[in-house]
Design a protein around this motif. Structure first.
Motif, PDB file in Angstrom:
ATOM      1  N   PRO A 157      48.832 -18.801  36.916  1.00  0.00           N
ATOM      2  CA  PRO A 157      49.786 -17.731  36.606  1.00  0.00           C
ATOM      3  C   PRO A 157      50.836 -18.214  35.593  1.00  0.00           C
ATOM      4  N   ILE A 158      50.535 -18.055  34.327  1.00  0.00           N
ATOM      5  CA  ILE A 158      51.409 -18.547  33.260  1.00  0.00           C
ATOM      6  C   ILE A 158      51.566 -17.462  32.199  1.00  0.00           C
ATOM      7  N   ASP A 159      52.797 -17.180  31.823  1.00  0.00           N
ATOM      8  CA  ASP A 159      53.090 -16.355  30.650  1.00  0.00           C
ATOM      9  C   ASP A 159      53.491 -17.278  29.509  1.00  0.00           C
ATOM     10  N   ILE A 160      52.929 -17.030  28.319  1.00  0.00           N
ATOM     11  CA  ILE A 160      53.177 -17.888  27.157  1.00  0.00           C
ATOM     12  C   ILE A 160      53.838 -17.062  26.064  1.00  0.00           C
ATOM     13  N   THR A 161      54.942 -17.579  25.525  1.00  0.00           N
ATOM     14  CA  THR A 161      55.630 -16.902  24.428  1.00  0.00           C
ATOM     15  C   THR A 161      55.827 -17.883  23.277  1.00  0.00           C
ATOM     16  N   LEU A 162      55.435 -17.461  22.087  1.00  0.00           N
ATOM     17  CA  LEU A 162      55.617 -18.242  20.869  1.00  0.00           C
ATOM     18  C   LEU A 162      56.750 -17.602  20.074  1.00  0.00           C
ATOM     19  N   VAL A 163      57.817 -18.362  19.810  1.00  0.00           N
ATOM     20  CA  VAL A 163      58.975 -17.793  19.119  1.00  0.00           C
ATOM     21  C   VAL A 163      59.157 -18.453  17.761  1.00  0.00           C
ATOM     22  N   GLU A 164      59.543 -17.649  16.777  1.00  0.00           N
ATOM     23  CA  GLU A 164      59.726 -18.117  15.400  1.00  0.00           C
ATOM     24  C   GLU A 164      60.984 -17.485  14.808  1.00  0.00           C
ATOM     25  N   ALA A 165      61.820 -18.303  14.187  1.00  0.00           N
ATOM     26  CA  ALA A 165      63.079 -17.808  13.625  1.00  0.00           C
ATOM     27  C   ALA A 165      62.853 -16.899  12.421  1.00  0.00           C
TER      28      ALA A 165
END
Length: 384
Positions: free
Chosen positions: A178-186
């Motif tokens: 049970p993992i949520d993955i978020t990739l963030v970029e400025a």
């Protein structure tokens, strides 16, 4: 009189330069290789260890398997370079004298002065970093539930960030975690500065892997529980990996060499502001006709042969060769999938599928073969 050439670092540039120098230097030269570790790490495949730490056997090549018996190896952390006395300082207090030095120390993670970022994030610059990400993701997943999944955030959507997100997604799916993955970029788009067609293809495959993407909102602060953004939004995290930029190693900070953020300035011959010191790879900003050379493994591979030859030419008082980077294309993995773009000799501009996956494996296997032999490359194939 015997002269000493010292190569600092065992990354792509360092390993390639050693092989070039061994071919170019005569027996009257003492070749010394200095590195933190007694192995070369295939760094652009180290993210595979996030999914499965046992892959380390395939992405590390012992120094003794690369160098010839006549090349001396010293394991130690480089802490300084004295260009006046021509000495390299090591963390244990010892020094290594040189007549010519080739700096290929690589880079370290840049945090840009963002409050709490260094203290509350993991990085991916070494094998131990990959193991730490694996361990923390595994622990977070163990404590999570379907109703309250673990929150894994990757900051920076360049090559390392995208590939890290892909490996965490593979781990999640393999273990039904049970993992949520978020990739963030400025910046406004992932893989900044690249062709929009490639950006779109990568975005499509990331979303297919249930990786959420957030762009155009710089991180302003991080703490143990949340990441805060310029928009005043915040994002909770159980694991936070930062891959948002690079700077030079601290060892170059006090060296009397022209540099930018500890990355040594070098011209197209790899000469620095000191004619006895050459530099390439991530530790250098190498001048090229269209601007600085990109800090990529591909560029380091290409540069190493010329740089090693130029050190030998300088030692013998011969004219130096100028190097021009040739971009042979880009291949990025998202877990087991891959996207290739603008590959030399391929008529399709951007493509994925089995062809891109085999190409990605082939690039890594070729490098492993070149530095470690055919048998080692064949053994690694399934894990690349």
């Amino acid at each position: 009189m015997t002269e000493t050439v010292v190569v600092l670092g065992a990354g792509y540039a360092g390993a390639g330069a050693i092989m070039s120098l061994e071919d170019a230097l005569g027996e009257d030269t003492d070749l010394v290789w200095v590195s933190d570790n007694d192995y070369h790490l295939v760094l652009h495949e180290s993210h595979r260890c996030i999914r499965d730490p046992s892959v380390q056997e395939d992405v590390t090549i012992p120094i003794e398997s690369i160098k010839s018996p006549s090349t001396r190896f010293i394991q130690g952390e480089v802490t300084g370079l004295d260009c006046d006395d021509r000495e390299v300082s090591l963390a244990d207090g010892s020094t290594v004298a040189y007549d010519y030095a080739l700096v290929t120390l690589g880079s370290q993670t840049a945090y840009y002065g963002i409050d709490g970022l260094e203290e509350h994030s993991l990085t991916l610059k070494s094998l131990d970093d990959a193991f730490e990400i694996h361990d923390q993701v595994k622990e977070a997943a163990r404590e999570a539930t379907a109703d309250e999944p673990a929150q894994v955030v990757i900051g920076g959507a360049g090559l390392s960030g995208i590939q890290t997100a892909g490996e965490i997604a593979e781990f999640r799916d393999m273990h039904h975690a049970p993992i949520d993955i978020t990739l963030v970029e400025a910046l406004e788009e992932i893989f900044p500065g690249n062709d929009p067609e490639l950006q779109g293809a990568l975005r499509k495959r990331l979303l297919e892997r249930d990786i959420e993407i957030s762009t155009d909102d710089p991180i302003t602060e991080a703490d143990a529980e949340e990441i805060h953004f310029q928009s005043e939004e915040s994002l909770a995290h159980d694991v936070f990996v930062w891959t948002g930029g690079i700077t030079g190693r601290d060892a170059m900070g006090d060296a009397s060499l022209e540099n930018e953020h500890n990355r040594v300035n070098a011209d197209a011959t790899f000469e620095t502001s000191d004619d006895r010191v050459f530099a390439l790879g991530d530790s250098a900003i190498v001048d090229q006709p269209d601007g600085p050379c990109p800090p990529t493994a591909q560029a380091a591979w290409q540069a190493a042969e010329v740089a090693g030859g130029n050190v030998a030419r300088a030692l013998h008082g011969q004219p130096l060769s100028e190097w021009t980077h040739e971009d042979k294309g880009t291949v990025v993995s998202i877990g087991d999938a891959a996207v290739a773009h603008d590959v030399v000799g391929v008529p399709i501009n951007t493509f994925g599928g089995p062809a891109a996956e085999v190409l990605k494996k082939g690039i890594a296997a070729r490098w492993i073969r070149d530095v470690g032999g055919t048998a080692r490359a064949a053994q690694a194939w399934s894990d690349l």
